[in-house]
Design an enzyme around this catalytic site. Structure first.
Site, PDB file in Angstrom:
ATOM      1  N   GLU A   1      53.330  31.914  46.737  1.00  0.00           N
ATOM      2  CA  GLU A   1      52.420  33.037  47.044  1.00  0.00           C
ATOM      3  C   GLU A   1      51.132  32.488  47.685  1.00  0.00           C
ATOM      4  OE1 GLU A   1      52.452  36.310  47.084  1.00  0.00           O
ATOM      5  OE2 GLU A   1      54.164  36.892  45.863  1.00  0.00           O
TER       6      GLU A   1
ATOM      7  N   LYS B   1      48.019  47.122  41.503  1.00  0.00           N
ATOM      8  CA  LYS B   1      49.392  47.623  41.597  1.00  0.00           C
ATOM      9  C   LYS B   1      50.083  47.442  40.253  1.00  0.00           C
ATOM     10  CE  LYS B   1      50.670  47.031  46.450  1.00  0.00           C
ATOM     11  NZ  LYS B   1      51.556  46.283  47.367  1.00  0.00           N
TER      12      LYS B   1
ATOM     13  N   HIS C   1      60.195  35.488  41.358  1.00  0.00           N
ATOM     14  CA  HIS C   1      59.672  36.255  42.496  1.00  0.00           C
ATOM     15  C   HIS C   1      59.205  35.349  43.647  1.00  0.00           C
ATOM     16  CE1 HIS C   1      57.745  39.351  44.785  1.00  0.00           C
ATOM     17  NE2 HIS C   1      56.548  38.808  44.623  1.00  0.00           N
TER      18      HIS C   1
ATOM     19  N   HIS D   1      62.277  40.899  48.295  1.00  0.00           N
ATOM     20  CA  HIS D   1      62.657  41.973  47.368  1.00  0.00           C
ATOM     21  C   HIS D   1      64.143  42.284  47.502  1.00  0.00           C
ATOM     22  CE1 HIS D   1      58.308  43.748  46.955  1.00  0.00           C
ATOM     23  NE2 HIS D   1      58.464  42.583  46.364  1.00  0.00           N
TER      24      HIS D   1
ATOM     25  N   ARG E   1      47.945  59.876  29.839  1.00  0.00           N
ATOM     26  CA  ARG E   1      47.486  60.112  31.225  1.00  0.00           C
ATOM     27  C   ARG E   1      46.496  59.061  31.731  1.00  0.00           C
ATOM     28  NH1 ARG E   1      47.716  65.818  29.961  1.00  0.00           N
ATOM     29  NH2 ARG E   1      49.720  66.521  30.732  1.00  0.00           N
TER      30      ARG E   1
ATOM     31  N   HIS F   1      57.947  39.428  51.628  1.00  0.00           N
ATOM     32  CA  HIS F   1      58.371  40.240  50.483  1.00  0.00           C
ATOM     33  C   HIS F   1      59.487  41.214  50.839  1.00  0.00           C
ATOM     34  CE1 HIS F   1      54.920  38.431  48.728  1.00  0.00           C
ATOM     35  NE2 HIS F   1      55.026  39.108  47.613  1.00  0.00           N
TER      36      HIS F   1
ATOM     37  N   LYS G   1      42.507  37.840  48.443  1.00  0.00           N
ATOM     38  CA  LYS G   1      43.102  39.092  47.975  1.00  0.00           C
ATOM     39  C   LYS G   1      42.020  40.126  47.676  1.00  0.00           C
ATOM     40  CE  LYS G   1      46.685  41.425  45.773  1.00  0.00           C
ATOM     41  NZ  LYS G   1      47.892  41.464  45.006  1.00  0.00           N
TER      42      LYS G   1
ATOM     43  N   ASN H   1      52.493  41.685  52.181  1.00  0.00           N
ATOM     44  CA  ASN H   1      53.948  41.780  51.992  1.00  0.00           C
ATOM     45  C   ASN H   1      54.712  40.771  52.839  1.00  0.00           C
ATOM     46  OD1 ASN H   1      53.865  43.898  50.111  1.00  0.00           O
ATOM     47  ND2 ASN H   1      53.378  45.309  51.767  1.00  0.00           N
TER      48      ASN H   1
ATOM     49  N   GLU I   1      47.081  50.306  50.471  1.00  0.00           N
ATOM     50  CA  GLU I   1      48.079  49.748  51.383  1.00  0.00           C
ATOM     51  C   GLU I   1      48.408  50.679  52.549  1.00  0.00           C
ATOM     52  OE1 GLU I   1      51.189  47.557  49.311  1.00  0.00           O
ATOM     53  OE2 GLU I   1      52.487  47.892  51.021  1.00  0.00           O
TER      54      GLU I   1
ATOM     55  N   ARG J   1      46.260  45.895  53.823  1.00  0.00           N
ATOM     56  CA  ARG J   1      46.948  45.339  52.638  1.00  0.00           C
ATOM     57  C   ARG J   1      48.432  45.075  52.916  1.00  0.00           C
ATOM     58  NH1 ARG J   1      46.174  46.973  46.241  1.00  0.00           N
ATOM     59  NH2 ARG J   1      47.566  45.362  45.455  1.00  0.00           N
TER      60      ARG J   1
HETATM   61  N1  GLY Z   1      51.570  41.803  46.028  1.00  0.00           N
HETATM   62  C1  GLY Z   1      51.175  42.534  47.162  1.00  0.00           C
HETATM   63  C2  GLY Z   1      49.982  43.387  46.934  1.00  0.00           C
HETATM   64  O1  GLY Z   1      49.330  43.267  45.931  1.00  0.00           O
HETATM   65  O2  GLY Z   1      49.667  44.208  47.752  1.00  0.00           O
END
Ligand code: GLY
Length: 357
Positions: free
Chosen positions: A181, A139, A261, A248, A117, A244, A223, A241, A233, A237
């Protein structure tokens, strides 16, 4: 030692950018930590493991390996490593150190999030992409066949240790993947970084230490600011994206095997810029500068035989799609983007076709 604090109502941790910082790993372990599991790939461990093993001398630790590759970023390997951790004496006092690229950082973070957990994780990213994005912000997760990162959890680390010297042996393709990125960071929020990437591409591509440190520091600072303001997010945040949503879709459409990526994000940024032009969010001159900077850090591997209509259909499975409404992050000017929904589907298809042309 540039240190950027990620500070939310619930969490506070440093992202430290420093050559040689791997040597300080043990200092970030809790005093009463039990067995430490370094989760890596055999390849990373062969090249960089000795430095981390030295740093952990005197602490009970063991390396465990993930298979590597975006197509292996699935639940199966996580269960296998969790079983191994139990067999090898892991318990609630254990700590995971995620030591590798973005896939390892996401998977090892998720393993830590769900093992008994939840146990702590320290992120030590060894690729440019992981240093400037994947390892910062908490994330974690894995892919489903139907889409990227569709199972996961927010699990902020105790610390992120970013050693730019770890990039010295990074293959060229991996390095460029990370640079896209950083181009994203420039477009969405860092006009000075965008200018630097435009003016100093020779130094960046030659991996001159001053250039590498500068672009990593700017990206990590950005960041850290964004995640500190919106960890889950819900709002700001979402700008991370940019590129992305399409990226994706491209990764899923190609079975996670053809593109790194950052390469998929490069194609995705092209689509987002064309969509911005078609919908009028961005002026032509700014759009041209963005497309040029994406091109400068190429070539992006080609997208032969990929159907724009298939990619468009996949957008519905993106995490950013809510109740069928696809949200796009579109450029406004260099250093500013906005989140837009309700975009005409024909324009989306046209933008994808132009991006892939
Ligand atoms: N890679 C996008 C984020 O960390 O929100």
């Amino acid at each position: 030692m540039p240190t950027y604090q990620i500070e939310t109502p619930e969490h506070r941790y440093p992202a430290i950018v420093e050559r040689g910082v791997i040597r300080s790993a043990a200092q970030h372990l809790p005093a009463k930590a039990g067995k430490v599991f370094v989760v890596s790939t055999e390849d990373v461990w062969r090249h960089q493991g000795p430095a981390l093993a030295d740093a952990l001398a005197g602490r009970q630790h063991e390396a465990l390996f993930l298979p590597g590759g975006e197509d292996q970023k699935r639940l199966g390997p996580i269960e296998r490593l969790a079983e191994l951790m139990v067999e090898r004496g892991g318990d609630r006092s254990s700590v995971v150190i995620a030591f590798g690229g973005g896939i390892v950082n996401d998977m090892a973070g998720f393993l830590a999030a769900i093992f008994m957990r939840g146990i702590p994780v320290i992120q030590i990213p060894t690729t440019l992409l992981a240093q400037v994005d994947a390892a910062v912000g908490g994330k974690t997760g894995v892919n489903l066949q139907s889409g990227k990162n569709l199972i996961g959890s927010f699990h902020p680390p105790l610390a992120v240790l970013i050693d730019p010297a770890a990039l010295d042996t990074l293959p060229e393709r991996e390095y460029r993947s990370g640079l896209w990125e950083i181009v994203k960071a420039g477009i969405i929020r860092e006009p000075a970084l965008f200018r630097y990437l435009s003016d100093s591409s020779a130094g960046v591509l030659a991996r001159r230490p001053a250039a590498v440190d500068r672009i990593i520091e700017d990206s990590v600072r950005m960041k850290a600011e964004v995640v500190s303001s919106d960890e889950r997010e819900g709002d700001l945040r979402r700008i991370l994206n940019f590129g992305h949503t399409f990226g994706h879709a491209l990764e899923a459409e190609t079975g996670y095997t053809r593109f790194l990526h950052g390469e998929a994000v490069a194609w995705g940024m092209r689509a987002a810029v064309y969509l911005g032009e078609l919908t009028g969010t961005v002026e032509a001159a700014d759009a041209a500068a963005m497309l040029e900077l994406v091109r400068r850090y190429g070539p992006i591997p080609p997208v032969n035989r990929i159907s724009a209509a298939n990619l468009q259909a996949r957008l519905v499975h993106d995490k950013k799609t809510v109740q069928g409404a696809i949200h796009f992050v579109l450029p406004v000017r260099v250093g500013e983007v906005k989140v837009v929904s309700g975009v005409d589907e024909k324009l989306v298809l046209t933008a994808i076709e132009r991006a892939l042309a």
